[in-house]
Design a protein around this motif. Structure first.
Motif, PDB file in Angstrom:
ATOM      1  N   PRO A  37      -8.391  -0.526   7.671  1.00 16.50           N
ATOM      2  CA  PRO A  37      -7.531   0.664   7.677  1.00 16.50           C
ATOM      3  C   PRO A  37      -7.340   1.211   6.276  1.00 16.50           C
ATOM      4  O   PRO A  37      -7.499   0.506   5.280  1.00 16.50           O
ATOM      5  N   GLU A  38      -6.961   2.441   6.188  1.00 15.30           N
ATOM      6  CA  GLU A  38      -6.847   3.097   4.885  1.00 15.30           C
ATOM      7  C   GLU A  38      -5.684   2.561   4.063  1.00 15.30           C
ATOM      8  O   GLU A  38      -5.658   2.684   2.846  1.00 15.30           O
ATOM      9  N   TRP A  39      -4.691   1.964   4.706  1.00 13.35           N
ATOM     10  CA  TRP A  39      -3.549   1.425   3.980  1.00 13.35           C
ATOM     11  C   TRP A  39      -3.753  -0.016   3.527  1.00 13.35           C
ATOM     12  O   TRP A  39      -2.880  -0.590   2.851  1.00 13.35           O
ATOM     13  N   ALA A  40      -4.901  -0.632   3.865  1.00 10.81           N
ATOM     14  CA  ALA A  40      -5.105  -2.061   3.584  1.00 10.81           C
ATOM     15  C   ALA A  40      -5.083  -2.358   2.093  1.00 10.81           C
ATOM     16  O   ALA A  40      -4.457  -3.327   1.644  1.00 10.81           O
ATOM     17  N   ALA A  41      -5.783  -1.541   1.283  1.00  9.59           N
ATOM     18  CA  ALA A  41      -5.848  -1.807  -0.155  1.00  9.59           C
ATOM     19  C   ALA A  41      -4.474  -1.745  -0.798  1.00  9.59           C
ATOM     20  O   ALA A  41      -4.120  -2.584  -1.649  1.00  9.59           O
ATOM     21  N   ASP A  42      -3.642  -0.794  -0.403  1.00  8.32           N
ATOM     22  CA  ASP A  42      -2.297  -0.677  -0.978  1.00  8.32           C
ATOM     23  C   ASP A  42      -1.423  -1.856  -0.582  1.00  8.32           C
ATOM     24  O   ASP A  42      -0.622  -2.348  -1.389  1.00  8.32           O
ATOM     25  N   PHE A  43      -1.556  -2.313   0.658  1.00  5.36           N
ATOM     26  CA  PHE A  43      -0.752  -3.462   1.070  1.00  5.36           C
ATOM     27  C   PHE A  43      -1.203  -4.738   0.358  1.00  5.36           C
ATOM     28  O   PHE A  43      -0.368  -5.548  -0.059  1.00  5.36           O
ATOM     29  N   LEU A  44      -2.520  -4.949   0.239  1.00  2.00           N
ATOM     30  CA  LEU A  44      -3.012  -6.164  -0.402  1.00  2.00           C
ATOM     31  C   LEU A  44      -2.604  -6.235  -1.866  1.00  2.00           C
ATOM     32  O   LEU A  44      -2.444  -7.333  -2.416  1.00  2.00           O
ATOM     33  N   ARG A  45      -2.418  -5.092  -2.526  1.00  2.06           N
ATOM     34  CA  ARG A  45      -1.941  -5.117  -3.906  1.00  2.06           C
ATOM     35  C   ARG A  45      -0.516  -5.662  -3.993  1.00  2.06           C
ATOM     36  O   ARG A  45      -0.133  -6.258  -5.001  1.00  2.06           O
ATOM     37  N   CYS A  46       0.248  -5.483  -2.941  1.00  2.00           N
ATOM     38  CA  CYS A  46       1.602  -6.042  -2.904  1.00  2.00           C
ATOM     39  C   CYS A  46       1.620  -7.486  -2.412  1.00  2.00           C
ATOM     40  O   CYS A  46       2.566  -8.233  -2.712  1.00  2.00           O
ATOM     41  N   TYR A  47       0.595  -7.864  -1.666  1.00  2.00           N
ATOM     42  CA  TYR A  47       0.586  -9.188  -1.020  1.00  2.00           C
ATOM     43  C   TYR A  47      -0.186 -10.229  -1.840  1.00  2.00           C
ATOM     44  O   TYR A  47       0.240 -11.394  -1.934  1.00  2.00           O
ATOM     45  N   GLN A  48      -1.318  -9.853  -2.412  1.00  2.00           N
ATOM     46  CA  GLN A  48      -2.177 -10.814  -3.116  1.00  2.00           C
ATOM     47  C   GLN A  48      -1.735 -10.945  -4.567  1.00  2.00           C
ATOM     48  O   GLN A  48      -2.327 -10.388  -5.487  1.00  2.00           O
ATOM     49  N   ARG A  49      -0.668 -11.710  -4.762  1.00  2.00           N
ATOM     50  CA  ARG A  49      -0.110 -11.967  -6.084  1.00  2.00           C
ATOM     51  C   ARG A  49       0.068 -13.461  -6.287  1.00  2.00           C
ATOM     52  O   ARG A  49       0.263 -14.199  -5.314  1.00  2.00           O
TER      53      ARG A  49
ATOM     54  N   TYR B 257       5.536  -6.407   2.694  1.00  2.00           N
ATOM     55  CA  TYR B 257       5.571  -5.207   3.539  1.00  2.00           C
ATOM     56  C   TYR B 257       6.713  -4.274   3.124  1.00  2.00           C
ATOM     57  O   TYR B 257       6.553  -3.042   3.113  1.00  2.00           O
ATOM     58  N   ALA B 258       7.870  -4.858   2.758  1.00  2.00           N
ATOM     59  CA  ALA B 258       8.996  -4.026   2.320  1.00  2.00           C
ATOM     60  C   ALA B 258       8.653  -3.276   1.038  1.00  2.00           C
ATOM     61  O   ALA B 258       8.963  -2.077   0.898  1.00  2.00           O
ATOM     62  N   GLU B 259       8.008  -3.940   0.104  1.00  2.00           N
ATOM     63  CA  GLU B 259       7.594  -3.265  -1.132  1.00  2.00           C
ATOM     64  C   GLU B 259       6.524  -2.214  -0.845  1.00  2.00           C
ATOM     65  O   GLU B 259       6.525  -1.122  -1.440  1.00  2.00           O
ATOM     66  N   PHE B 260       5.617  -2.538   0.074  1.00  2.00           N
ATOM     67  CA  PHE B 260       4.547  -1.605   0.427  1.00  2.00           C
ATOM     68  C   PHE B 260       5.114  -0.315   1.037  1.00  2.00           C
ATOM     69  O   PHE B 260       4.648   0.794   0.741  1.00  2.00           O
ATOM     70  N   CYS B 261       6.137  -0.452   1.868  1.00  2.00           N
ATOM     71  CA  CYS B 261       6.720   0.726   2.521  1.00  2.00           C
ATOM     72  C   CYS B 261       7.380   1.666   1.515  1.00  2.00           C
ATOM     73  O   CYS B 261       7.408   2.892   1.721  1.00  2.00           O
TER      74      CYS B 261
ATOM     75  N   ARG C  60       2.630   6.422   0.601  1.00  2.00           N
ATOM     76  CA  ARG C  60       3.005   7.794   0.922  1.00  2.00           C
ATOM     77  C   ARG C  60       2.388   8.289   2.229  1.00  2.00           C
ATOM     78  O   ARG C  60       2.739   9.344   2.718  1.00  2.00           O
ATOM     79  N   GLY C  61       1.491   7.539   2.819  1.00  2.00           N
ATOM     80  CA  GLY C  61       0.852   7.960   4.051  1.00  2.00           C
ATOM     81  C   GLY C  61       1.630   7.526   5.279  1.00  2.00           C
ATOM     82  O   GLY C  61       2.835   7.226   5.230  1.00  2.00           O
ATOM     83  N   ASN C  62       0.903   7.473   6.416  1.00  2.00           N
ATOM     84  CA  ASN C  62       1.495   7.046   7.674  1.00  2.00           C
ATOM     85  C   ASN C  62       1.640   5.527   7.645  1.00  2.00           C
ATOM     86  O   ASN C  62       0.663   4.790   7.753  1.00  2.00           O
ATOM     87  N   THR C  63       2.851   5.048   7.526  1.00  2.00           N
ATOM     88  CA  THR C  63       3.094   3.615   7.337  1.00  2.00           C
ATOM     89  C   THR C  63       2.863   2.855   8.637  1.00  2.00           C
ATOM     90  O   THR C  63       3.427   3.211   9.679  1.00  2.00           O
ATOM     91  N   PRO C  64       2.043   1.799   8.627  1.00  2.00           N
ATOM     92  CA  PRO C  64       1.841   0.992   9.840  1.00  2.00           C
ATOM     93  C   PRO C  64       3.043   0.091  10.082  1.00  2.00           C
ATOM     94  O   PRO C  64       3.887  -0.110   9.202  1.00  2.00           O
TER      95      PRO C  64
END
Length: 681
Positions: free
Chosen positions: A186-198, A208-212, A216-220
């Protein structure tokens, strides 16, 4: 299906009279083709093709409704002939559907030997519609359709499709297509992984809370996020949360075998920071020693150990020297890239011994799993036996209490029993190594125990001796060569026969001829009394001694005479002052060691004997044992001697008076008192 039937078999079927006689009359009237049955002189068989259509349908239905065991037995040979390789890769659910459809394909093939394929298919469709299929086929109708709808009957089109798939692809063609997972990113995967893979390893909810808040797109939804993470492999999901070294725990690896190695083929070594505190003999303060261990890979035997403050080339060379003296020469020296191994001094020693040093890849500790496992078995287990253990498994409150009490005892008494001394630790280390080398190792071959008669793994020492029993012998180096190789060498310049090294001056008379030239010196870190001097070409010149050309500033006899004259002068001046102050003559009486004339000879001999004994006791060095029970026994002996009227020495009397205030004395005394009360009870 058969092509010929008797009147008895046809009687009562649809379109046939109810009796055998009626069937024969109908056959004569209609002129059916017939023949005598083999082995019978009177029974007449009639051809299936001349029978009425309704009679043929009844015979077809009867042939379908056979026993389940007969159908299964008839289909076994043809199943083996089909493509088994393709079907072996199917899931269990696909294989169940394939087997159910294959049963109908087999039934159509069997019926087609007598009637046309179309008529066989229509017969099965009609029987399925009327619920007259055999239990074997009826149980497979729903599974063969592989649908969740209410109507799961058979149709002509479905049976023809199964036949076509079977004839084109074999058994595997009857299996339903496997549902493929949606592997699209999905198009939001890269943005979420930047918040998760630390490296801090945040939970999915926090990431997920930080990602939201940033996306700026349609949040899953978080459920979509979890499903996406479940699709990723562990290696892809945990990348960034683990370092490159720890990420290898999720990756495949190559398992190495040591069955084809002989002792001495490969030595491996590594340093380990001990997980317990030990008193540093130089500073008197607690520290964690660094243990360098050399292990033989083939037998898992520990050959060399060195204990120091940190990993360095000196400790590595001493451990390697012990390994060579015990186990002989090696072919490969397998180590990591630490500072204690990746240096010129150790590499030079290995090259001169004729071996080869092999370094493991960076961040690849799994490749040296043998020595890492030995650290866990020997040193981590040994550290947990001590009160001063500070590893991750130590209870936090207990560790804090031990730390506080031990530091207080060091400040007040200068020593503590909660932390072992270096001598005690080294003695315990020798015992741990010996126990490890004599304990069965599960990586070694099995033998039959001579005592129990059971099979068990060999110990490292037994594996070493087993190799020698096959004819292998270690290649031992002369002690002189080993000592010479293990001495580090540095380059220094000579000045008038002297060499300055490590704050000391060494002298060798043979150096007078090479004043101002560079030489190579070899030194022993444990013995600073001498160094070995070589030319730059490696030729030994000799041993230079510490302060070898030093002498007293003035001869001792002249100094002693000067000291005597000074003492006499001070004494004369002191007597003159006393005579001036008192107005009387002052005389000095020299002490004498002559016996008292008033003593009887027997008393004099007894007094001399007592004085000799007293002098022996005073001269004897008083030592306090290191063991708590031994100290308590020594105090009991001194106390008994004092109660008997015997005079103790100054050291004995001082220690006898201070030891009852020690915590060990009180605890041991309470133990003896409790044992005495139990005995009286």
């Amino acid at each position: 299906m058969r092509n010929w039937y008797t009147a008895q078999e046809l009687a009562g079927l649809a379109g046939m009279p109810g009796t055998e006689r009626g069937v024969k009359k109908a056959a004569e009237r209609l002129g059916w083709e017939g023949q005598r049955r083999l082995g019978s002189s009177r029974a007449i068989e009639y051809s299936f093709a001349v029978l009425p259509p309704e009679t043929q349908a009844a015979l077809l239905a009867a042939s379908v409704n056979v026993e389940e065991a007969e159908v299964a037995t008839a289909s076994v040979p043809k199943v083996i002939e089909r493509d088994v390789i393709s079907s072996s890769r199917l899931l269990d659910s696909q294989r169940d559907v394939m087997t159910a459809r294959l049963a109908f394909v087999r039934e159509i093939e069997r019926m087609s030997q007598v009637v046309s394929q179309q008529r066989a298919i229509m017969t099965l469709v009609g029987l399925a519609r009327d619920g007259q299929l055999s239990p074997y086929l009826a149980a497979r109708v729903e599974r063969a359709n592989d649908r969740k709808t209410a109507d799961r009957s058979l149709s002509e089109r479905t049976l023809k499709r199964w036949l076509a798939d079977y004839r084109k692809h074999g058994e595997a063609g009857l299996a339903p297509a496997r549902r493929k997972a949606d592997l699209s990113v999905p198009e939001w995967a890269a943005d979420f992984l930047r918040c998760y893979q630390r490296p801090t390893k945040p939970a999915v909810e926090r990431a997920y809370a930080e990602f939201c808040t940033k996306y700026r797109g349609n949040t899953p939804s978080i459920h979509q996020v979890r499903r996406f993470l479940d699709k990723l492999s562990p290696e892809a999901r945990e990348r960034g949360r683990y370092s490159a070294q720890e990420l290898k725990a999720f990756q495949p690896f190559r398992r190495r075998t040591t069955k084809n190695l002989l002792p001495g083929d490969v030595y491996t070594a590594d340093g380990h920071k001990f997980d317990s505190e030990v008193i540093n003999p130089h500073t008197g303060k607690p520290h964690r020693p660094e243990i360098t261990t050399v292990l033989d890979v083939a037998t898992r035997r520990v050959l060399g150990v060195s204990i120091g403050e940190a990993e360095n080339a000196i400790d590595v060379m001493f451990a390697l020297r012990d390994a060579i003296q015990r186990g002989g020469m090696f072919a490969l020296f397998y180590v990591d890239n630490g500072s204690g191994f990746a240096n010129e001094a150790v590499r030079e020693v290995v090259d001169r011994l004729g071996g080869e040093m092999v370094h493991a890849l960076p961040y690849n500790s799994q490749a040296r799993g043998l020595i890492e496992r030995a650290h866990q078995t020997i040193w981590v287990a040994a550290a947990k036996k001590l009160t001063s253990y500070i590893g991750a498994d130590m209870d936090k409150h207990a560790g804090t209490k031990v730390h506080r009490i031990s530091r207080q005892q060091l400040r007040d008494q200068g020593h503590t029993r909660l932390i072992p001394t270096m001598a005690e630790f080294m003695a315990a280390a020798e015992i741990e190594i010996e126990d490890y080398n004599n304990k069965p190792h599960r990586a070694l071959a099995k033998i039959r125990d001579t005592e129990t008669g059971r099979m068990r793994h060999m110990s490292p020492n037994e594996a070493w001796e087993a190799a020698r029993a096959t004819g292998w012998e270690p290649m031992l180096a002369p002690p002189e060569l080993v000592n010479d190789l293990m001495r580090p060498q540095v380059v220094r310049r000579t000045v008038r026969g002297e060499i300055t090294w490590d704050g000391n001056r060494y002298f060798l008379n043979e150096l007078r001829h090479i004043h101002g030239e560079d030489v190579r010196i070899a030194y022993d870190v444990r013995d600073a009394s001498r160094i070995w001097v070589r030319t730059m070409d490696g030729e030994l010149i000799g041993e230079a001694l510490l302060d070898g050309n030093a002498s007293d500033y003035m001869p001792l006899n002249r100094i002693e005479k000067a000291r005597g004259r000074r003492a006499q002068g001070q004494l004369k001046r002191g007597i003159d002052k006393l005579e001036t102050l008192t107005g009387a003559r002052v005389e000095l009486v020299a002490s004498t060691t002559a016996p008292n004339a008033n003593l009887e000879p027997a008393q004099l001999e007894q007094a001399q004997h007592y004085a000799e004994l007293a002098m022996e006791r005073q001269a004897a060095e008083f030592e306090v044992p290191g063991d708590a029970m031994a100290r308590y026994d020594l105090w009991q002996q001194l106390d008994a001697r004092q109660r008997a009227g015997e005079t103790l020495s100054l050291d004995e009397a001082s220690w006898h008076a201070s030891y009852p205030r020690h915590i060990d004395f009180k605890s041991i005394q309470r133990m003896y008192d409790f044992a005495a009360e139990q005995a009286r009870a």
